[in-house]
Design a protein around this motif. Sequence first.
Motif: not given
Length: 496
Positions: A397-408, A424-437
């Motif tokens: 959930e923390g990873v997902k929230e970070k993606v939304l934060e970067e999108w905002a 760039g920060d958004l892409l980096f956060a999405i990569v992290n989300l991919v890693r978590w999956y």
Amino acid sequence: MSNDRPAGIVLMGLGPGDPALLTLQAWKHLEQTNEVYLRTRHHPVVMGMPEGLTVHSFDELYERGESFEEVYESIIQKVLELGQRPEGVTYAVPGHPFIAEATAPEIARRARAMGIPVRVIEGISFIEPVCTALGMDPFSTMILTDALELGGRHVPHFPPDQPVLVAQIYSRQVASEVKLTLNAIYPDEHRVRLVHGAGTPAEQVEELALYEIDRSEHIGLLTALYVPPLGQNLSLEGFQEVVAHLRAPDGCPWDKEQTMESLGPMLLEETYEVLEALDGQDFAGVREELGDVLLLVTMLAQIGSEEGLFSMPEVIHGIHSKIVRRHPHVFGDVQVDDAAGVLRNWEKLKEEERHENGDQTQKGILDGISRALPALTRAQEFQSRAAHVGFDWPHLEGVKEKVLEEWAEVSEAATPEEKEKELGDLLFAIVNLVRWYHLDAETVLRKANQRFYRRFRHIEQRAREQNRSLGDLSMEEMEAYWQEAKRLYSTGGVDF
């Protein structure tokens, strides 16, 4: 009989089994000595030895020992001890003392180091009668190997385009272990030959499929296995010869012009073609593309050899040593609990290697990740390395929230520079989300690219069918064809 026995150790070969094949030298020695020590009595020649000869054997050690290594060590030590008596000792083994024999060569080596005289009485080895039974000359390509060594491996340690003779298939259990190892490369139906009792009146050659060898009723102490070549052009060594020929004066003009620099981009391209074949589960394509990668690896090694930089054996030795060294939990006695523990230990070993190699710079955990990697791959590697030492979100959930934060923050960015940074920060956060999956970001995006390509090609095809250009289609029409492509191909089991 004479009591004038030679001092030191006499190592004697008893031949393949038929008493008639015992050498004249061996027979004369047995007539002139009072006693002989046998590695085993289970050999046909023993029944034909001179009368009055006192015969000892080490068979009881086989019954008590927990392993062959333990038995052989006990025999070696006992023979060395007996060899120090004034009268010395005669130690006799089946076949030849230095062919497919574990004890005699080591006895000779240690005896000479101890100053004990050693005399060798030759014997016909198992090789000559086996080759006679098979009707073939082992020179110059036949490979000789031991069944116990082969059966203890996961893959054969010889190229499959060479004939192989496997000694000491003395039981069905050994035959089964050898079969399992060979099956890593050879198919079940590969035709092989078991040679039983070669050089004895009971000699028999049995031709059968590989999967049948442990079912033979004739397997015994004098059984060997002949494995014909699987085919041609199957070894790394043979392929190296092809590549070297391409680079030779009488080779290919194009190949001779290549350099390490010119091959670099080709290696990258072929690697991506392997990934594309993997993504499409095109395993025939994977096989072909891996061959192309192997060609470039071999070519680079050949150029390195020609320029005196490195050779293929050095490449293989380097990676072999590195993998064994970095897997002490497999090849040593280090204990790890899970894959995460393996990775932590891996980083620790790499740090130790840097210090051993004289690199005293304070390198961080992210150092060593190649800058040539695609950005998505490098980002995910950064995140994985950091996670190994605990720098990670505790929950998804923390990873997902970070993606939304970067999108905002992207939405709030006012200048092009700010948008670039926040994207760039958004892409980096999405990569992290991919890693978590537990997915690979580069592969995820590559597959998305392929889906886009196929779906857009479908739109183009629909336009051609109507004799229209893409520019004539409305956005609504293109969207309809896009959705049509998704429906058509997803039902066929294709990720479209």
